[in-house]
Every structure is written in structure tokens, then in C-alpha cells.
Design an enzyme around this catalytic site. Sequence first.
Site, short mmCIF file in Angstrom:
data_model
loop_
_atom_site.label_atom_id
_atom_site.label_comp_id
_atom_site.label_asym_id
_atom_site.label_seq_id
_atom_site.Cartn_x
_atom_site.Cartn_y
_atom_site.Cartn_z
CE LYS A 167 3.71 3.95 -3.69
NZ LYS A 167 4.39 2.66 -3.41
N1 PMP Z 1 5.82 3.42 -10.85
C1 PMP Z 1 6.15 4.57 -10.24
C2 PMP Z 1 6.36 5.79 -11.10
C3 PMP Z 1 6.29 4.63 -8.85
O1 PMP Z 1 6.63 5.79 -8.25
C4 PMP Z 1 6.11 3.45 -8.10
C5 PMP Z 1 6.26 3.46 -6.60
N2 PMP Z 1 7.49 3.83 -6.11
C6 PMP Z 1 5.79 2.26 -8.77
C7 PMP Z 1 5.63 2.29 -10.14
C8 PMP Z 1 5.67 0.93 -8.05
O2 PMP Z 1 4.63 0.84 -7.17
P1 PMP Z 1 4.71 -0.05 -5.86
O3 PMP Z 1 5.47 0.74 -4.83
O4 PMP Z 1 3.30 -0.29 -5.48
O5 PMP Z 1 5.46 -1.30 -6.18
#
Ligand code: PMP
Length: 337
Positions: A43
Site C-alpha cells: 500500500k
Molecule cells: N494485502 C494487504 C495486507 C492489504 O492491506 C491490502 C490492501 N488493503 C491488499 C492486500 C490489497 O491491495 P489492494 O488494495 O491494492 O487491492
Amino acid sequence: MNSRSLVDCIGNTPLIRLNKISDATGCEILGKAEFMNPGGSVKDRAALGMVRDAERNNALQPGGIIVEGTAGNTGIGLAVVGNALGYSTVVVMPNNQSIEKIMTLKAYGVDVKLVPPVPFKDPNHFVHQSERLAKKLNANSKNGAFWANQFDNIANAKFHQDTTGPEIWEQTKGLVSGFVCSAGTGGTLGGVARALKGFSSNITIAVADPTGSALYDYYTNGTLNLEGSSITEGIGNSRITTNLQGAPIDMAFQIEDQESIPLVYQMIQEEGLCLGGSTGVNVAGAIRLAKELGPGNTIVTILCDSGLIYKARLFNKNFLAKHKIQLPEWLDMENLS
Ligand code: PMP
């Protein structure tokens, strides 16, 4: 002198070969090491993308406040970027997320507002509360406030389209034939999918979705039904966010905790990688995609964040037992004082 500013250390992460599952499937299964970003997760990219976009659009003034609704990692990313660039950060976060993420946010000086988790349609959902708070702070503070709005702010996916996707293409020398990851905002999946399909329409893009999320049903049947739950954090959604809308996604896998969490332990033991539950879902997705495409393919997924920010859950026998997951015997966390 060879030095960089902190925000320039976001991205350009290594691509790590996951040896055991590559050998077992006959595919090259490669993990993009996003946990190596300065804030410790994928992120950081979304945070930097949204902040730079807001600066360009004058939505964020020097010394201003960044406000966001977050499961934690986006807040950490925004705090890293914000502290480095002179902004303060306020987050609204559901109170069922890991204690380590909350403590990390506080360690960065973030104003953390914990709220009960409720469905998105409820006006008290953390995202809606963060939007209202941003409006209020914008009206009442000297340098104004900016609502990052990671779910529907396409500067999130755009940053992945401009950086993560091209990095994967270059690091695999164009050999990547499949990409799979889970989606929270869908910024990573949407952005990488668009970039890779732009390089070659033959690359298969898949979403790995935990139970309790509607994305598997959406990309399989076109409806948004969700069933069950998951202990994984930061992933899954009940709706198609603006970041995901129109993303070229070819297939979907539904992953239960009983499949993903054992992979977290396997990755620690076999690869020396201690990563969080969403990475377990991604690795499970990569194994499924390898079986789907067959031996000889090069499959990339995302290593999202460290398992150490979930210690109190991922290594807690009693917590796991409640969710019908077993801690492997070699992982002995008893008798710690
Ligand atoms: N894995 C974790 C641990 C996250 O915190 C997030 C984001 N909330 C994601 C995956 C997914 O990423 P994205 O928001 O880009 O879909």
C-alpha cells in the site's frame, strides 16, 4: 554520494522465486516483494500515487492533513509518505484489525479512530466516516484536509499501472504468462492487469478471493453474492470499486483460510519468508493458476506485507483453533514470558 529520498525508495521491489512451489508445479512462481517497501506493504505505492496526484491537483496543500478509511496498511503508507513530505495523517479504521497495525500507525503519530465494522451500505462504515471527517477537517483546519479515498480514487490503480506492472514485465524479460493476486481496493490487481494486458493480451490475469468476499462470484457468475468469512485482512470486497471497474480479469479462484494460512507457515519454513494472510491467499492463487496453465509458465503474484504485523493472530493457537486452523508443531509459541 549515492542516496535517495525516502519516497523514492517506494517500488522497484525485487521479484523473488518461490522455489518449492515452483519446483512442485513445474512453473516459475515469482513473488513481487512489496513487503520490502518502506512502510512494509504494497500500500505504500497507492499512498504515494494518491498523494502525488492530490499535490498535482491542489487537493492537498503544504502542511495539510491526509484523511483515509483503511484496514491499516494504507494508513501506514500514507503516514510514511505524509511524514516524509510534511503532511499529518488521520485514519478511520475498523476495530477488528490486527493490534500490530494499530500500534504501527500510532508509532508514526497517526490519529487513529477505531470504529465498529459494519456493511458498506451503512453510513457508519469506516470509509463513509472517513469521508465525512475529511470534509469537516478541510473546513476547519488552516491548511485543509484531503480525503485519499483509496477504493475509488483511480490514482491508486494508476500508480500500479505505471510502476508495478512495468516492473514485472521488465523483471521477467516479458516471460510473465500469468498474474494473480487478491484485491481489497483492487488498485494492485486493476493496475497490474491493465499494464500487463497492454504488453501482451496473452497474459492470463486472475483474482484470488478469500471466502466472505463477493469478487469470486462476480468474476465467475456476474453477481455479487458473498458467503463465509476469513481471518485474512485488507482483502476482499462486497462491490466492484472504481479501481477494479473494467479491469481485464480472466478468471477467479476462491480461497478458504484452511488453504491460505497453512501456506503462510509453509513459506516461512521452506522459503524464509514470513508474510501475512493475504499473501497466503495470493500464493494459493498462484498454485491454482499454475495448475490451470500447466508446467513451463511464469506466474507472478504479490508478497503483500510481513507476517509479523499479525503475530498475535497468526501465531496464536487459541485464536487459530476458533477458526479451525492448526498452528504447525514446529511453530512453538508456548512458554513465552
Ligand atoms: N494485502 C494487504 C495486507 C492489504 O492491506 C491490502 C490492501 N488493503 C491488499 C492486500 C490489497 O491491495 P489492494 O488494495 O491494492 O487491492
